[in-house]
Design a protein around this motif. Structure first.
Motif, short mmCIF file in Angstrom:
data_model
loop_
_atom_site.label_atom_id
_atom_site.label_comp_id
_atom_site.label_asym_id
_atom_site.label_seq_id
_atom_site.Cartn_x
_atom_site.Cartn_y
_atom_site.Cartn_z
N PRO A 384 -8.15 57.93 17.53
CA PRO A 384 -7.76 58.96 18.50
C PRO A 384 -8.19 60.36 18.09
N HIS A 385 -7.90 60.74 16.84
CA HIS A 385 -8.34 62.02 16.29
C HIS A 385 -9.40 61.74 15.21
N PRO A 386 -10.12 62.76 14.78
CA PRO A 386 -11.17 62.54 13.77
C PRO A 386 -10.66 62.34 12.35
N ASP A 387 -9.53 61.68 12.18
CA ASP A 387 -9.08 61.30 10.84
C ASP A 387 -8.16 60.08 10.87
N ASP A 388 -7.79 59.62 12.06
CA ASP A 388 -6.85 58.49 12.15
C ASP A 388 -7.45 57.22 11.57
N ASP A 389 -8.77 57.08 11.61
CA ASP A 389 -9.40 55.88 11.06
C ASP A 389 -9.11 55.72 9.58
N TYR A 411 -14.65 58.33 17.64
CA TYR A 411 -13.58 59.32 17.68
C TYR A 411 -13.34 59.72 19.13
N GLN A 412 -12.14 59.45 19.62
CA GLN A 412 -11.89 59.60 21.04
C GLN A 412 -11.68 61.03 21.48
N THR A 413 -11.09 61.87 20.61
CA THR A 413 -10.90 63.27 20.97
C THR A 413 -11.51 64.16 19.90
N SER A 414 -11.75 65.40 20.26
CA SER A 414 -12.35 66.35 19.31
C SER A 414 -11.36 66.80 18.25
N GLY A 415 -10.06 66.76 18.58
CA GLY A 415 -9.05 67.24 17.63
C GLY A 415 -9.14 68.73 17.38
N ASN A 416 -9.80 69.46 18.31
CA ASN A 416 -10.10 70.87 18.02
C ASN A 416 -8.86 71.76 17.91
N LEU A 499 -16.59 60.80 21.29
CA LEU A 499 -16.45 60.55 22.73
C LEU A 499 -15.94 61.78 23.49
N ASP A 500 -15.19 62.65 22.83
CA ASP A 500 -14.67 63.88 23.46
C ASP A 500 -14.07 63.60 24.83
N LEU A 501 -13.09 62.73 24.88
CA LEU A 501 -12.48 62.36 26.16
C LEU A 501 -11.95 63.59 26.90
N PRO A 502 -12.25 63.70 28.19
CA PRO A 502 -11.92 64.93 28.96
C PRO A 502 -10.44 65.27 29.00
N PHE A 503 -9.55 64.27 28.98
CA PHE A 503 -8.12 64.57 29.10
C PHE A 503 -7.65 65.53 28.02
N TYR A 504 -8.31 65.51 26.88
CA TYR A 504 -7.88 66.30 25.72
C TYR A 504 -8.39 67.73 25.77
N GLU A 505 -9.51 67.95 26.44
CA GLU A 505 -10.23 69.22 26.34
C GLU A 505 -9.66 70.28 27.27
N THR A 506 -8.41 70.67 27.03
CA THR A 506 -7.76 71.72 27.84
C THR A 506 -7.71 73.05 27.11
N GLY A 507 -7.91 73.02 25.80
CA GLY A 507 -7.78 74.24 25.02
C GLY A 507 -6.33 74.61 24.75
N ASP A 542 3.53 58.21 17.63
CA ASP A 542 2.90 59.52 17.51
C ASP A 542 3.66 60.53 18.36
N PRO A 543 4.25 61.56 17.74
CA PRO A 543 5.12 62.46 18.50
C PRO A 543 4.39 63.36 19.47
N HIS A 544 3.07 63.47 19.36
CA HIS A 544 2.33 64.36 20.25
C HIS A 544 1.79 63.65 21.48
N GLY A 545 1.85 62.31 21.51
CA GLY A 545 1.47 61.57 22.70
C GLY A 545 0.00 61.26 22.85
N THR A 546 -0.87 61.86 22.04
CA THR A 546 -2.31 61.64 22.19
C THR A 546 -2.70 60.20 21.90
N HIS A 547 -2.07 59.59 20.91
CA HIS A 547 -2.41 58.22 20.56
C HIS A 547 -2.16 57.27 21.73
N LYS A 548 -1.07 57.49 22.44
CA LYS A 548 -0.74 56.62 23.57
C LYS A 548 -1.80 56.74 24.67
N VAL A 549 -2.21 57.96 24.98
CA VAL A 549 -3.22 58.15 26.02
C VAL A 549 -4.54 57.52 25.59
N CYS A 550 -4.90 57.69 24.32
CA CYS A 550 -6.14 57.10 23.81
C CYS A 550 -6.08 55.57 23.86
#
Length: 661
Positions: A384-389, A411-416, A499-507, A542-550
């Motif tokens: 999900p993030h660039p370190d979960d692996d 890597y599904q999201t940028s984790g930026n 992959l930079d999934l769009p759902f994450y890229e809100t800033g 995951d308390p932030h919810g990103t893992h579930k969406v991924c």
């Protein structure tokens, strides 16, 4: 597109009759340890819809009678899906809020920006999207002078009384079973007041403020007495990270150290949860203590592991007496003796252990979790993030590479947004020095580096959407850390995918919902590689919810391709990360890690330097990610050893996902 397939993972392990009894008698039997009426739903979406439907019905009833409905509303994550349903009902079903009055349960103090207020969150989630009269919205003021706080709190109580009291109070449950911000030690007679937040409360609130450093020191909150005066109270919770709190609130003894237990004394309080949050309740986790069970292998394993921990015995030393004295006599009737059950479960657990996570070639695989063939396998590890692996399965990832499988990491999201500003300042300062030596003073890269540095040091306003240039820098930092860790682990450069999934890229911390575009990106990679094996993050705690969406994105993509011949031969393994481990009754593959491999895993996690002490979203746990991972892996190994199996330094555990048909 199916957007919530992860909720079905829970359904495969809990019989429906445990959470939806056939009749009142069965309900009474199953819930005899529960001290607050508790409604369990298959998913958070269904639970939130049920709450929203109840509120909408009451609004309409009051409208028909020409009366007002008074709501007490909380912030946080739990009510968001309820508010979303109410907004939809307003827009699609004509639900009006003209007769609704709202009282904000708490507000942070002192505030430096309205963007961080709880009222702003309520407005963004609900109030700005419905036709409520702004004059009917009551809230503490996070900007008031300190000298005015005491009188404001008294007046807030008077305002609640003047409108006839709160009809429906919607609450979440906090890290220490707090309701509102009434933490351990709050007495039953407390009213609206200023509360100083402890470090754990501030950590929990930091999700709203991007960093714990931005969280105010205190909060103005309704008291326990204020809450208990409400005519109806709904306590809601979703997800595995709330399971322990729900158990304490519903089945624990009434105590001021567990504030949510005060709801046990309310005539019209109820708990609404999903199956994940219900997992620690007796009827879900230990059903043999309240009813007869339909014993399958997983439930038997859970019962035996529980019995071993209770008696402090390994599996093969359990006796008939142990079974009989602890509510497991049914198993003796089915299997004839403790010995027969013990051998069965011991062998079952023994067969989960393998040093060949991709399958061992030229070996009998009848009792191994993975197939011998094909070998080598094409493998995708989704992160999900660039370190979960590396955090979650760094030892297994290394083993797959060493054993010559064709391993891809996606890597599904940028984790930026999880990179601190100081990291960017450090890198643009480095970039400035490089450009100054090797380029002209007019070089656009040099100018851009200086521009970003000046913005972060002098112009950035907390709470505003991150600038694209800063997001690019933060995303790049995480990409290069991920590439370095993959290289160290043995993954080829060309097999690393972002992959930079769009759902994450809100800033922003708040993300978009899962969309078709997210699923299609994942699907395209799966179809291109056509793997024999996939590893995905099943870390729903995951308390932030990103893992579930991924995870939902992957499962939706799998659902699209599940009938392809190559997909029928692909096995999908779910791992868990920094937040929790799989329960022993569900583990289907356990990969031992030697002391050297564990040290190697630690070093691969440390390649993600931006995620060490300065990372904004470390969560409520004081430990760094590598420490959490090692403690979790060691605890799994210790549990195997306590059950009488071999002693290993550490173990990474996996559960197989079977696509729904």
């Amino acid at each position: 597109m199916k957007t919530n397939l992860s909720s079905q993972i829970t359904l495969t392990r809990i019989p429906e009759r445990f959470y939806r009894p056939d009749n009142a008698y069965e309900h009474s039997v199953l819930t005899r340890f529960e001290k607050i009426p508790t409604n369990i739903y298959e998913s958070a979406d269904k639970g939130a819809l049920a709450i929203a439907t109840e509120i909408a019905t009451e609004i309409r009833k009051k409208q028909a009678a020409g009366e007002k409905l008074v709501l007490g509303l909380s912030g946080g994550r739990s009510p968001i899906s309820v508010y979303r349903n109410l907004v939809r009902m307003h827009k699609e079903e004509g639900l009006s809020f003209r007769n609704v009055k709202v009282f904000n349960v708490y507000e942070f103090y002192p505030l430096t920006s309205a963007a961080f207020s709880n009222l702003s969150q309520l407005k963004e989630a609900l109030l700005d999207h419905v036709d409520i009269d702004p004059a009917n919205i009551y809230s503490p003021d996070g900007f008031m002078e300190k000298d005015n706080i005491y009188e404001f709190c008294r007046n807030y109580e008077r305002q609640i009384q003047q409108v006839g009291g709160i009809d429906y109070m919607l609450l979440g449950v906090g890290y220490a079973c707090n309701i509102g911000f009434n933490g351990p030690g709050s007495s039953a007679n407390t009213t609206t007041r200023l509360v100083f937040m402890d470090n754990n409360s501030r950590k929990e609130a930091s999700r709203m403020f991007n960093s714990i450093d931005n969280v105010p020191t205190s909060v103005i909150t309704m008291g326990i007495s204020t809450i208990l005066k409400s005519k109806h109270i709904i306590l809601m919770a979703w997800g595995e990270d709330k399971a322990a709190n729900i158990f304490n609130a519903v089945e624990g003894k009434l105590s001021d150290t567990i504030p949510a237990t005060f709801l046990q004394n309310h005539d019209n309080a109820k708990v609404v949860i999903d199956l994940s949050a219900a997992y620690n309740l007796t009827r879900i986790s230990h059903p043999w203590l309240v009813t007869n069970c339909d014993w399958d292998n997983k439930l038997i394993r859970r019962a035996i592991v529980w019995l071993c921990q209770l008696t402090k015995k390994p599996i093969l030393k359990l006796t008939n007496k142990d079974y009989s004295e602890h509510g497991l006599g049914e198993l003796l009737g089915i299997y004839g003796s403790a010995y027969n059950v013990n051998i069965k479960i011991f062998n079952d657990l023994q067969h989960t252990i393998t040093g060949w996570p991709g399958g061992k070639p030229n070996a009998d695989d009848s009792n191994r979790p993975e197939r011998a063939n094909p070998f080598p396998k094409k493998v995708i590890v989704f992160s999900p993030h660039p370190d979960d692996d590396v955090i979650s399965m760094g030892g297994t990832l290394r083993r797959l590479c060493v054993q010559n499988h064709d391993v891809h990491v996606a890597y599904q999201t940028s984790g930026n947004i999880a990179v601190g500003d100081e990291e960017v300042i450090r890198y643009v300062s480095y970039l400035h020095n490089v450009c100054e030596k090797y380029a002209s003073k007019d070089d656009p890269v040099l100018k851009k580096a200086d521009e970003i540095k000046h913005y972060l040091l002098h112009e950035k306003v907390e709470g505003e959407k991150e600038k694209p240039d800063v997001l690019f820098m933060k995303g790049t930092i995480r990409r290069e850390e991920a590439r370095t860790a993959c290289r160290y682990t043995g993954v080829k450069d060309e097999n690393v995918h972002f992959l930079d999934l769009p759902f994450y890229e809100t800033g922003l911390v708040k993300k978009n919902d899962l969309g078709e575009a997210d699923k299609d990106i994942v699907k395209a990679l799966i179809e291109k590689i056509q793997p024999d094996q996939m590893f995905v993050a099943g870390d729903l705690a995951d308390p932030h919810g990103t893992h579930k969406v991924c995870l939902d994105a992957i499962l939706a993509a799998i659902d699209d391709v599940k009938d392809e011949e190559w997909m029928k031969n692909c096995r999908v393994w779910m791992y868990r990360g920094a937040w929790a481990e799989w329960e022993m009754d569900h583990v289907e593959m356990a990969v031992p890690i030697s002391p050297e491999e564990l040290r190697f895993k630690r070093n691969s996690i440390l390649k993600h330097q931006s995620q060490m002490e300065s990372a904004p979203f470390l969560g409520d746990d004081e430990r760094l990610f590598w420490q959490r991972a090692e403690d979790r892996n060691r605890a799994t190994a210790e549990l195997y050893n306590d059950l009488g199996l071999a002693s290993y330094e550490a173990i990474e555990a996996f559960v197989q996902y079977i696509p729904l048909r």
